[in-house]
Design a protein around this motif. Sequence first.
Motif, PDB file in Angstrom:
ATOM      1  N   SER A 197      -5.963 -56.428  11.519  1.00 38.40           N
ATOM      2  CA  SER A 197      -4.530 -55.890  12.268  1.00 38.40           C
ATOM      3  C   SER A 197      -5.118 -56.886  12.070  1.00 38.40           C
ATOM      4  CB  SER A 197      -4.872 -54.372  12.574  1.00 38.40           C
ATOM      5  OG  SER A 197      -3.374 -54.781  13.026  1.00 38.40           O
ATOM      6  N   VAL A 198      -3.574 -58.019  11.966  1.00 36.31           N
ATOM      7  CA  VAL A 198      -3.082 -59.777  12.941  1.00 36.31           C
ATOM      8  C   VAL A 198      -2.452 -59.093  14.749  1.00 36.31           C
ATOM      9  CG1 VAL A 198      -1.568 -61.451  12.024  1.00 36.31           C
ATOM     10  CG2 VAL A 198      -1.998 -60.194  10.328  1.00 36.31           C
ATOM     11  N   GLN A 199      -1.593 -57.988  14.283  1.00 34.28           N
ATOM     12  CA  GLN A 199      -0.813 -58.256  15.255  1.00 34.28           C
ATOM     13  C   GLN A 199      -2.428 -57.171  16.435  1.00 34.28           C
ATOM     14  OE1 GLN A 199       2.256 -54.760  15.615  1.00 34.28           O
ATOM     15  NE2 GLN A 199       2.434 -54.618  17.763  1.00 34.28           N
ATOM     16  N   ALA A 200      -3.075 -56.106  16.170  1.00 38.46           N
ATOM     17  CA  ALA A 200      -4.552 -55.894  16.806  1.00 38.46           C
ATOM     18  C   ALA A 200      -5.418 -57.225  17.274  1.00 38.46           C
ATOM     19  CB  ALA A 200      -5.539 -54.456  16.999  1.00 38.46           C
ATOM     20  N   SER A 201      -5.345 -57.419  15.779  1.00 40.13           N
ATOM     21  CA  SER A 201      -6.347 -59.285  16.399  1.00 40.13           C
ATOM     22  C   SER A 201      -5.140 -60.077  17.002  1.00 40.13           C
ATOM     23  CB  SER A 201      -6.448 -59.968  15.092  1.00 40.13           C
ATOM     24  OG  SER A 201      -6.754 -61.118  15.335  1.00 40.13           O
ATOM     25  N   ALA A 202      -4.094 -60.283  17.402  1.00 41.32           N
ATOM     26  CA  ALA A 202      -3.449 -61.548  18.052  1.00 41.32           C
ATOM     27  C   ALA A 202      -3.496 -60.462  19.866  1.00 41.32           C
ATOM     28  CB  ALA A 202      -1.987 -61.649  17.890  1.00 41.32           C
ATOM     29  N   ALA A 203      -3.441 -59.481  19.619  1.00 38.02           N
ATOM     30  CA  ALA A 203      -3.362 -59.334  21.165  1.00 38.02           C
ATOM     31  C   ALA A 203      -5.048 -59.115  21.734  1.00 38.02           C
ATOM     32  CB  ALA A 203      -3.219 -57.704  20.973  1.00 38.02           C
ATOM     33  N   PHE A 261     -16.306 -66.333  30.449  1.00 36.37           N
ATOM     34  CA  PHE A 261     -17.499 -66.164  30.384  1.00 36.37           C
ATOM     35  C   PHE A 261     -17.465 -64.040  29.795  1.00 36.37           C
ATOM     36  CE2 PHE A 261     -21.577 -63.636  30.666  1.00 36.37           C
ATOM     37  CZ  PHE A 261     -22.581 -63.675  28.956  1.00 36.37           C
ATOM     38  N   GLU A 262     -17.411 -63.341  31.000  1.00 37.24           N
ATOM     39  CA  GLU A 262     -16.422 -62.413  31.196  1.00 37.24           C
ATOM     40  C   GLU A 262     -15.955 -61.830  30.857  1.00 37.24           C
ATOM     41  OE1 GLU A 262     -19.883 -64.090  34.882  1.00 37.24           O
ATOM     42  OE2 GLU A 262     -17.328 -64.140  33.253  1.00 37.24           O
ATOM     43  N   GLU A 263     -14.124 -62.185  30.649  1.00 36.37           N
ATOM     44  CA  GLU A 263     -13.793 -62.015  29.982  1.00 36.37           C
ATOM     45  C   GLU A 263     -14.158 -62.334  27.831  1.00 36.37           C
ATOM     46  OE1 GLU A 263      -9.532 -62.333  31.037  1.00 36.37           O
ATOM     47  OE2 GLU A 263     -10.447 -62.512  33.058  1.00 36.37           O
ATOM     48  N   THR A 264     -14.339 -63.058  27.611  1.00 37.35           N
ATOM     49  CA  THR A 264     -14.504 -63.286  26.548  1.00 37.35           C
ATOM     50  C   THR A 264     -15.718 -62.754  26.104  1.00 37.35           C
ATOM     51  OG1 THR A 264     -14.428 -65.980  26.767  1.00 37.35           O
ATOM     52  CG2 THR A 264     -15.602 -64.941  24.402  1.00 37.35           C
ATOM     53  N   VAL A 265     -16.262 -61.957  26.671  1.00 35.64           N
ATOM     54  CA  VAL A 265     -17.076 -60.497  25.847  1.00 35.64           C
ATOM     55  C   VAL A 265     -16.874 -59.076  26.643  1.00 35.64           C
ATOM     56  CG1 VAL A 265     -19.540 -59.034  26.752  1.00 35.64           C
ATOM     57  CG2 VAL A 265     -19.764 -61.400  27.423  1.00 35.64           C
ATOM     58  N   GLU A 266     -15.392 -59.525  26.986  1.00 37.49           N
ATOM     59  CA  GLU A 266     -15.256 -58.152  27.336  1.00 37.49           C
ATOM     60  C   GLU A 266     -13.925 -57.851  26.135  1.00 37.49           C
ATOM     61  OE1 GLU A 266     -11.909 -55.408  29.981  1.00 37.49           O
ATOM     62  OE2 GLU A 266     -12.006 -57.936  30.062  1.00 37.49           O
ATOM     63  N   ARG A 267     -13.153 -58.855  25.727  1.00 32.38           N
ATOM     64  CA  ARG A 267     -12.295 -59.326  24.497  1.00 32.38           C
ATOM     65  C   ARG A 267     -13.338 -58.755  22.573  1.00 32.38           C
ATOM     66  NH1 ARG A 267      -8.178 -62.745  25.935  1.00 32.38           N
ATOM     67  NH2 ARG A 267      -7.633 -61.792  28.078  1.00 32.38           N
ATOM     68  N   LEU A 268     -14.057 -59.391  22.741  1.00 32.94           N
ATOM     69  CA  LEU A 268     -15.320 -58.590  21.425  1.00 32.94           C
ATOM     70  C   LEU A 268     -15.548 -57.767  21.486  1.00 32.94           C
ATOM     71  CD1 LEU A 268     -17.575 -62.833  21.231  1.00 32.94           C
ATOM     72  CD2 LEU A 268     -14.837 -62.222  20.427  1.00 32.94           C
ATOM     73  N   PRO A 300     -14.146 -63.765  13.372  1.00 27.89           N
ATOM     74  CA  PRO A 300     -13.548 -65.075  13.433  1.00 27.89           C
ATOM     75  C   PRO A 300     -14.449 -66.234  14.077  1.00 27.89           C
ATOM     76  CG  PRO A 300     -11.535 -63.571  14.386  1.00 27.89           C
ATOM     77  CD  PRO A 300     -13.307 -63.143  14.744  1.00 27.89           C
ATOM     78  N   PRO A 301     -14.286 -67.795  13.043  1.00 23.11           N
ATOM     79  CA  PRO A 301     -14.854 -68.390  13.517  1.00 23.11           C
ATOM     80  C   PRO A 301     -15.919 -69.094  14.807  1.00 23.11           C
ATOM     81  CG  PRO A 301     -14.209 -68.807  11.555  1.00 23.11           C
ATOM     82  CD  PRO A 301     -14.184 -67.670  12.301  1.00 23.11           C
ATOM     83  N   GLU A 302     -16.108 -69.492  15.563  1.00 26.80           N
ATOM     84  CA  GLU A 302     -16.768 -70.112  16.791  1.00 26.80           C
ATOM     85  C   GLU A 302     -15.031 -70.946  17.427  1.00 26.80           C
ATOM     86  OE1 GLU A 302     -20.238 -71.479  17.831  1.00 26.80           O
ATOM     87  OE2 GLU A 302     -21.807 -69.741  17.622  1.00 26.80           O
ATOM     88  N   ARG A 303     -15.188 -71.901  16.254  1.00 27.07           N
ATOM     89  CA  ARG A 303     -14.291 -73.018  16.800  1.00 27.07           C
ATOM     90  C   ARG A 303     -12.656 -71.818  16.218  1.00 27.07           C
ATOM     91  NH1 ARG A 303     -13.629 -78.303  15.586  1.00 27.07           N
ATOM     92  NH2 ARG A 303     -15.054 -78.257  14.523  1.00 27.07           N
ATOM     93  N   GLU A 304     -12.437 -70.986  15.748  1.00 24.49           N
ATOM     94  CA  GLU A 304     -10.979 -70.311  15.590  1.00 24.49           C
ATOM     95  C   GLU A 304     -11.437 -69.499  17.341  1.00 24.49           C
ATOM     96  OE1 GLU A 304      -8.330 -66.780  13.485  1.00 24.49           O
ATOM     97  OE2 GLU A 304      -9.992 -67.780  12.416  1.00 24.49           O
ATOM     98  N   LEU A 305     -12.714 -68.957  17.619  1.00 26.49           N
ATOM     99  CA  LEU A 305     -11.886 -68.356  18.273  1.00 26.49           C
ATOM    100  C   LEU A 305     -11.776 -68.690  20.164  1.00 26.49           C
ATOM    101  CD1 LEU A 305     -15.371 -65.417  18.278  1.00 26.49           C
ATOM    102  CD2 LEU A 305     -12.963 -64.649  18.106  1.00 26.49           C
ATOM    103  N   GLU A 307      -9.982 -72.006  20.111  1.00 25.24           N
ATOM    104  CA  GLU A 307      -9.380 -72.194  20.579  1.00 25.24           C
ATOM    105  C   GLU A 307      -8.187 -70.822  21.185  1.00 25.24           C
ATOM    106  OE1 GLU A 307      -8.151 -73.468  16.723  1.00 25.24           O
ATOM    107  OE2 GLU A 307      -9.464 -75.136  17.105  1.00 25.24           O
ATOM    108  N   ARG A 308      -8.422 -69.672  20.355  1.00 23.40           N
ATOM    109  CA  ARG A 308      -7.304 -68.361  20.856  1.00 23.40           C
ATOM    110  C   ARG A 308      -7.783 -67.728  21.865  1.00 23.40           C
ATOM    111  NH1 ARG A 308      -7.813 -64.627  14.540  1.00 23.40           N
ATOM    112  NH2 ARG A 308      -6.170 -63.127  16.930  1.00 23.40           N
ATOM    113  N   LEU A 309      -9.270 -67.907  22.071  1.00 23.39           N
ATOM    114  CA  LEU A 309      -9.275 -68.034  23.422  1.00 23.39           C
ATOM    115  C   LEU A 309      -9.507 -69.077  24.705  1.00 23.39           C
ATOM    116  CD1 LEU A 309     -12.169 -65.173  22.882  1.00 23.39           C
ATOM    117  CD2 LEU A 309     -10.134 -64.736  23.004  1.00 23.39           C
ATOM    118  N   GLY A 310      -8.919 -69.586  24.316  1.00 21.13           N
ATOM    119  CA  GLY A 310      -9.006 -70.972  25.358  1.00 21.13           C
ATOM    120  C   GLY A 310     -10.133 -71.259  26.182  1.00 21.13           C
ATOM    121  N   VAL A 311     -11.262 -70.768  25.146  1.00 23.61           N
ATOM    122  CA  VAL A 311     -12.500 -71.008  25.865  1.00 23.61           C
ATOM    123  C   VAL A 311     -13.168 -72.318  25.304  1.00 23.61           C
ATOM    124  CG1 VAL A 311     -12.149 -69.310  26.953  1.00 23.61           C
ATOM    125  CG2 VAL A 311     -13.695 -69.615  25.465  1.00 23.61           C
ATOM    126  N   SER A 312     -14.335 -72.220  26.203  1.00 27.21           N
ATOM    127  CA  SER A 312     -15.153 -73.500  25.203  1.00 27.21           C
ATOM    128  C   SER A 312     -15.510 -72.848  24.115  1.00 27.21           C
ATOM    129  CB  SER A 312     -16.288 -74.071  25.590  1.00 27.21           C
ATOM    130  OG  SER A 312     -16.771 -73.934  26.463  1.00 27.21           O
TER     131      SER A 312
END
Length: 235
Positions: free
Chosen positions: A2-8, A19-26, A42-47, A49-54
């Motif tokens: 779902s595009v909407q759920a993915s964006a959320a 790190f902790e919040e990235t684990v939680e989101r995934l 999604p690919p690492e590069r996309e994640l 960019e979208r999550l705003g982490v390295s």
Amino acid sequence: MSVQASAALFRPVRAGNAFEETVERLLQAVRLGVVEAGGRLPPERELSERLGVSRVTVREAIRALSDAGYVESRRGRYGGTFVNAVLPTKPAGDGIIDAQELEDVLCLRHVLETGTAEQAAMRSLTPDERRHLKDALTEASTAGLDDYRRRDARLHLAIAESSGSTSLTSAVADVRMRVDALLDRIPLLQPNLDHSNTQHATIVDAILGGDPATARTAMAEHTEGTASLLRGFLR
């Protein structure tokens, strides 16, 4: 997906506990079926960019989920990170975690420990109290995986003792028992332990330096990081 759920779910995380919040989101994306069984994240590069982490943070989070049995990484032209067909059904240990009970514990811990750190930083500690706090920090920062949570708990109790309040120390001890029972149900993640040690040092430095605002803010960030992992794995 779902595009909407993915964006959320794949939105920028807050600074401080990347790190902790990235684990939680995934984990939320996997457990809620936003990425279905057999589906590819999604690919690492996309994640990144979208999550705003390295990308390093994304890679560490994916490794943690892989070790816990949620995803697997495949190489090659059609490779990537895929959600396992069979997911862990419940955390280690007996009993079911009630969402309301989890939030109750996390709320209580946040209120108690942020206030305790602030109060400790407002006091003029004796040489013995300062030494005790420093020793507890050293023990936690040098503990191995098999002894980390016990040393971590002792540091948090030492911080509570530094507040000078027996009642606060008793309350922190009680809530720590409840938190530890939850932590025992999730895996130890080395990036989180490294991050926790850095946060511990900031908290103790603020207490020893007589900086209540920083002590409270640093403890709040620390408890929120732990809360993110617990919500991700247990909720």
